[in-house]
Enzyme design. Structure first.
Site, short mmCIF file in Angstrom:
data_model
loop_
_atom_site.label_atom_id
_atom_site.label_comp_id
_atom_site.label_asym_id
_atom_site.label_seq_id
_atom_site.Cartn_x
_atom_site.Cartn_y
_atom_site.Cartn_z
N GLU A 101 23.93 -27.30 -11.50
CA GLU A 101 25.46 -27.27 -11.98
C GLU A 101 25.79 -28.43 -12.81
O GLU A 101 25.44 -29.62 -12.12
CB GLU A 101 26.59 -26.91 -10.74
N ARG A 108 24.44 -21.17 -2.62
CA ARG A 108 23.82 -22.09 -3.40
C ARG A 108 22.96 -21.75 -4.25
O ARG A 108 21.95 -20.91 -3.95
CB ARG A 108 23.36 -23.20 -2.48
N ASP A 165 28.08 -17.19 -8.75
CA ASP A 165 29.31 -18.03 -8.71
C ASP A 165 28.26 -19.33 -8.73
O ASP A 165 29.19 -20.49 -8.83
CB ASP A 165 30.19 -17.81 -7.56
N HIS A 212 31.47 -21.64 -10.40
CA HIS A 212 31.39 -22.18 -8.88
C HIS A 212 33.00 -22.20 -8.68
O HIS A 212 33.56 -23.13 -8.50
CB HIS A 212 30.87 -23.52 -8.63
N ARG A 232 30.24 -17.60 8.93
CA ARG A 232 31.83 -17.49 8.66
C ARG A 232 31.89 -16.74 7.50
O ARG A 232 32.61 -15.52 7.77
CB ARG A 232 32.34 -18.85 8.68
N ILE A 233 31.51 -17.06 6.46
CA ILE A 233 31.87 -16.42 5.29
C ILE A 233 31.15 -14.87 5.14
O ILE A 233 31.63 -13.96 4.78
CB ILE A 233 31.63 -17.04 3.93
P1 NAP Z 1 27.95 -20.69 8.37
O1 NAP Z 1 28.94 -20.20 9.10
O2 NAP Z 1 27.16 -22.06 8.77
O3 NAP Z 1 26.82 -19.80 7.93
C1 NAP Z 1 25.64 -20.06 7.45
C2 NAP Z 1 24.78 -18.72 7.79
O4 NAP Z 1 23.52 -18.75 7.20
C3 NAP Z 1 24.34 -18.68 9.35
O5 NAP Z 1 24.60 -17.33 9.83
C4 NAP Z 1 22.91 -19.20 9.27
O6 NAP Z 1 22.21 -18.63 10.66
C5 NAP Z 1 22.53 -18.88 8.25
N1 NAP Z 1 21.34 -19.81 7.88
C6 NAP Z 1 21.13 -21.13 7.66
N2 NAP Z 1 20.10 -21.33 7.28
C7 NAP Z 1 19.23 -20.25 7.16
C8 NAP Z 1 17.88 -20.44 6.85
N3 NAP Z 1 17.16 -21.26 6.19
N4 NAP Z 1 17.60 -18.84 6.39
C9 NAP Z 1 18.24 -17.82 6.85
N5 NAP Z 1 19.92 -17.92 7.42
C10 NAP Z 1 20.16 -19.24 7.27
O7 NAP Z 1 28.48 -21.21 6.99
P2 NAP Z 1 29.50 -20.61 6.02
O8 NAP Z 1 30.90 -21.44 6.43
O9 NAP Z 1 29.63 -19.32 6.12
O10 NAP Z 1 29.37 -21.22 4.63
C11 NAP Z 1 27.82 -20.79 4.04
C12 NAP Z 1 27.52 -21.42 2.75
O11 NAP Z 1 28.38 -20.94 1.83
C13 NAP Z 1 27.88 -22.89 2.57
O12 NAP Z 1 27.00 -23.52 3.33
C14 NAP Z 1 27.95 -23.05 1.01
O13 NAP Z 1 26.69 -23.40 0.79
C15 NAP Z 1 28.48 -21.97 0.63
N6 NAP Z 1 29.74 -21.74 -0.07
C16 NAP Z 1 29.92 -21.46 -1.31
C17 NAP Z 1 31.23 -21.45 -1.94
C18 NAP Z 1 31.60 -21.37 -3.22
O14 NAP Z 1 32.52 -21.84 -3.85
N7 NAP Z 1 30.83 -20.38 -3.93
C19 NAP Z 1 32.22 -21.93 -1.00
C20 NAP Z 1 31.96 -22.08 0.31
C21 NAP Z 1 30.70 -22.04 0.65
P3 NAP Z 1 21.04 -19.01 11.37
O15 NAP Z 1 21.60 -20.55 11.75
O16 NAP Z 1 20.85 -18.11 12.50
O17 NAP Z 1 20.01 -19.26 10.36
C1 8YV Z 2 33.51 -26.31 -3.23
C2 8YV Z 2 31.80 -25.06 -1.90
O1 8YV Z 2 33.66 -25.63 -4.68
O2 8YV Z 2 32.53 -25.34 0.46
C3 8YV Z 2 31.76 -25.55 -0.39
O3 8YV Z 2 30.53 -25.47 0.00
O4 8YV Z 2 30.63 -24.98 -2.31
C4 8YV Z 2 32.93 -24.99 -2.47
O5 8YV Z 2 34.06 -24.55 -1.68
C5 8YV Z 2 32.75 -27.36 -3.33
O6 8YV Z 2 32.46 -27.90 -2.16
C6 8YV Z 2 33.39 -28.56 -4.08
O7 8YV Z 2 32.70 -29.16 -4.87
#
Ligand code: NAP
Ligand code: 8YV
Length: 324
Positions: free
Chosen positions: A263, A234, A258, A281, A156-157
């Protein structure tokens, strides 16, 4: 909505204020300072049916709550929750997808521009009064022009980041475990092949065992001396020593981070490394988006206890049905 007959919801550690307010209005909130299972009292063990968490929820905490039915995670990433253990015990786990996608994608682009064009350092130059004394800030060695972007985790992201990169004129490629059906972006079956093909690597993959230290010395070397690495996924997905070494030696050019492995601690070597933009973050951290995440977290609890259905179950527990 207030349930007749109180439903006890445990909140381990800190949680978003809007979520806390809504839980107080709807359920009986039981706070404990951390997710340490030893903090669960016999009264909590006998009554808690839901957990609302931003902090880790491990197997010991799950086992300490025999009446537990649902763990509602604040965040789309739920690597801190032992979802497999929950699934094995018939406990639902929910997360907060979609509502934060655009905010996090914006943050990724901000980090990329800051890392490449050194905007935080240029601002420091101005604030420290160096502009009138020493003249213009030095030209940046890197540019967004002629860059090729690779996304590690085109979900999604990742897709929201990709569409922004396209507007910036960058071709996009990606690595997932499986190709995305219908996507026109170039797919690479390994991360190192992706890194070899691009000079701008953006990590937005989930944390956990499958991605542990996936961005390692080999991947960074493949990215090359003009390489820029951005991480909004992450910190656990990165070998941080290898990243610091790659920045120190010029193996890659710059990084925008980020997220970090431990952390809120940030390794001193990354703090000292050149051409870095480091954020605490804040990917989803606007009131607008955090309120939406809190609403989805609590709506999951409400839907579970009123209709027996979760709105956004994680894949491991999609099959879980209410116990009674
Ligand atoms: P999502 O829609 O589930 O997308 C995750 C993607 O990663 C999928 O395309 C998946 O494809 C791929 N993936 C999963 N495991 C993998 C692996 N072992 N090797 C290669 N690719 C892999 O999730 P999202 O909503 O985009 O969110 C993604 C991540 O962003 C979250 O899990 C979180 O850790 C991070 N995040 C960070 C923040 C922040 O504040 N910095 C905020 C929100 C989210 P396949 O299943 O085909 O591998
Ligand atoms: C939040 C995130 O900061 O959604 C996630 O996976 O990393 C961030 O949106 C976190 O979950 C709150 O601790």
């Amino acid at each position: 909505m207030k349930f007749s007959g109180e439903i006890y919801v445990l909140v381990p550690g800190p949680l978003n204020e809007h979520a806390i307010q809504r839980i107080r209005d709807t359920f009986r909130l039981e706070p404990i300072p951390t997710g340490d299972a030893k903090l669960v009292t016999p009264a909590m063990a006998a009554s808690v049916r839901g957990v609302a968490s931003m902090a880790p929820v491990n197997a010991a905490l799950i086992d300490a709550l025999p009446k537990l039915e649902i763990i509602a995670n604040f965040g789309v990433g739920y690597d801190g929750v032992d979802a497999k253990h929950a699934a094995a015990k018939g406990i639902m786990v929910t997360n907060t997808p979609d509502v934060l996608t655009e905010e996090v994608a914006d943050t990724a682009l901000g980090l990329l521009i800051n890392a490449v064009r050194e905007l935080p350092s240029a601002e420091r130059w101005l604030r420290e009064g160096r502009w009138p004394k020493e003249g213009a800030y030095p030209l940046t060695g890197a540019t967004l022009r002629d860059r090729r972007a690779g996304i590690f985790g085109l979900g999604r992201i990742g897709k929201a980041i990709a569409s922004r990169l396209e507007v910036f004129g960058m071709p996009v490629a990606y690595h997932n475990r499986n190709p995305v059906e219908g996507s026109s972006y170039a797919y690479y079956p390994t991360l190192v092949e992706l890194a070899r093909a691009v000079d701008t690597l953006i990590c937005v993959a989930p944390g956990g065992k499958g991605t542990e230290k996936a961005v390692n010395a080999e991947v960074l070397k493949a990215l090359g001396p003009n390489g820029v690495f951005v991480n909004v996924g992450r910190g656990s997905s990165v070998d941080e020593d290898a990243l610091a070494a790659a920045l120190e030696s010029g193996t890659i050019r710059a990084a925008g981070l980020d997220v970090f492995a431990d952390e809120p601690k940030v390794p001193q070597r990354l703090l000292d490394a050149p051409h870095t933009c480091l954020l605490p973050h804040v990917g989803s951290a606007s009131v607008y988006t955090r309120d939406a995440m809190a609403d989805l977290q609590v709506d999951n609890l409400v839907s579970w206890f009123s209709e027996g259905k979760a709105i956004t179950p994680v894949s491991e527990t999609r099959h879980v049905e209410p116990k009674s």
